[in-house]
Design an enzyme around this catalytic site. Structure first.
Site, mmCIF file in Angstrom:
data_model
loop_
_atom_site.group_PDB
_atom_site.id
_atom_site.type_symbol
_atom_site.label_atom_id
_atom_site.label_comp_id
_atom_site.label_asym_id
_atom_site.label_seq_id
_atom_site.Cartn_x
_atom_site.Cartn_y
_atom_site.Cartn_z
ATOM 1 N N GLY A 1 0.815 -1.308 0.057
ATOM 2 C CA GLY A 1 0.228 -0.071 -0.141
ATOM 3 C C GLY A 1 0.861 1.173 0.151
ATOM 4 N N ARG B 1 7.938 5.469 1.582
ATOM 5 C CA ARG B 1 9.713 5.602 2.574
ATOM 6 C C ARG B 1 10.080 7.051 2.566
ATOM 7 N NH1 ARG B 1 10.285 -0.731 3.660
ATOM 8 N NH2 ARG B 1 9.677 -0.984 6.065
ATOM 9 N N SER C 1 9.668 5.761 -3.543
ATOM 10 C CA SER C 1 10.221 4.679 -2.210
ATOM 11 C C SER C 1 8.345 5.703 -1.615
ATOM 12 C CB SER C 1 10.759 4.370 -0.962
ATOM 13 O OG SER C 1 10.759 4.096 -0.677
ATOM 14 N N HIS D 1 4.168 1.881 -7.925
ATOM 15 C CA HIS D 1 3.244 0.865 -8.017
ATOM 16 C C HIS D 1 2.548 0.608 -9.071
ATOM 17 C CE1 HIS D 1 4.020 0.929 -3.199
ATOM 18 N NE2 HIS D 1 4.872 -0.013 -3.533
#
Ligand code: PAF
Length: 293
Positions: A36, A192, A190, A42
């Site tokens: 997610g 993160r 990313s 993605h």
């Protein structure tokens, strides 16, 4: 009860019922596993899956087994509603959202130990990681039973580990690699990156620049040890820590002989900016010699 703009399943039986109806219509199934907090990287994997299969399932599951004590499992961003909207726009056909007890019911006792491409690099820093990934991905593959599954090259070592898993367990799934999606300054996307402060986000762009400079030096015939050592010094100056910065064989991640790069390599790096770890990798092509004139 979630009100999402796209069909979703939260149990294995609901997931399988939907996929069974596609199979009865003779349709092929592509799969994109995720945790997610989706970004364009993605979504490019979803589009790649859609280009190669009739229907696409994306899973969202923040897998506790791949986080060690003290890592960011609790704070990992969870944005299911926004993710569902992005997946709907990317033409995903079904979101699989298993709860923890669907993936790891009471008494769950199995874990897959990986060697080969899982050895070293990320495993030196996160020894639990690839076992957690391999176990959850094997379960997801068995639940979805896709024809193809798409993984990003951003997590290059993970991609090779999954290819190894599929080979070793004879899973009839083609693993497709999706290119790393990057921001305008080259930083690999990313989930993160959201942890980075404004200042650290600016500093982060040094990583793709250092990797690119190393790739150029190698393809210009530079000596492996010297060029890597220069790149590592640049990374040490730019970041708060360097977990690794290395060139490996692109297919096996085996160490390379000293000297000039002789085969297609992969430059892989993990660095730290404050509390955040950035990983990235790019291809390294060997020196071809001057063009005959
Ligand atoms: O790359 C990821 O997001 C995760 O490692 C994966 C493959 C979804 C397994 O949890």
């Amino acid at each position: 009860m979630l009100n999402l703009q796209i069909p979703h399943a939260t149990t294995v039986s609901a997931l399988r019922a939907r996929i069974k109806s596609w199979r009865e219509d003779g349709l092929t199934v592509g799969f994109v596993p995720t945790m997610g907090s989706l970004h364009d990287g993605h979504l490019s994997l979803v589009r790649l899956a859609k280009a190669q299969s009739d229907r696409v399932v994306a899973s969202i599951f923040v897998n506790p087994a791949q986080f060690a004590e003290g890592e960011d499992f609790d704070t990992y961003p969870r944005e299911t509603l926004a993710d569902a909207e992005k997946l709907a726009n990317a033409q995903c056909d079904l979101i699989y959202l298993p709860e923890r007890d669907v993936m790891y019911p009471d008494g769950f006792s199995t874990s897959i130990a990986m060697a080969g491409p899982a050895e070293g690099l990320e495993s030196d820093i996160r020894p639990h990681f690839f076992s957690g990934v391999a176990t959850v991905v094997a379960k997801l593959f068995n639940q979805v039973r896709p024809d193809i599954a798409v993984f990003g090259e951003k997590d290059y070592q993970q991609l090779l580990v999954i290819r190894q898993l599929v080979r070793d367990l004879d899973l009839p799934i083609d693993i497709i690699a999706g290119e790393t999606a990057r921001d305008r300054d080259g930083l690999a996307l990313s989930s993160r990156n959201a942890y980075l402060s404004e200042i650290d986000r600016k500093r982060a762009s040094a990583l793709p620049q250092i990797l690119k400079a190393l790739a150029e030096a190698l393809s210009a015939g530079g000596d492996l040890e010297t060029t890597i050592s220069e790149a590592r010094s640049a990374a040490e100056a730019a970041f708060d820590g360097v977990d690794y910065l290395t060139v490996r064989d692109a297919a096996s991640l085996a160490e390379l002989k000293p000297g000039q790069l002789q085969q297609t390599g992969r430059i892989l790096a993990a660095v730290r900016l404050g509390e955040t770890r950035l990983i990235d990798n790019i291809a390294a092509l060997p020196f071809k010699g001057p063009n005959p004139s």
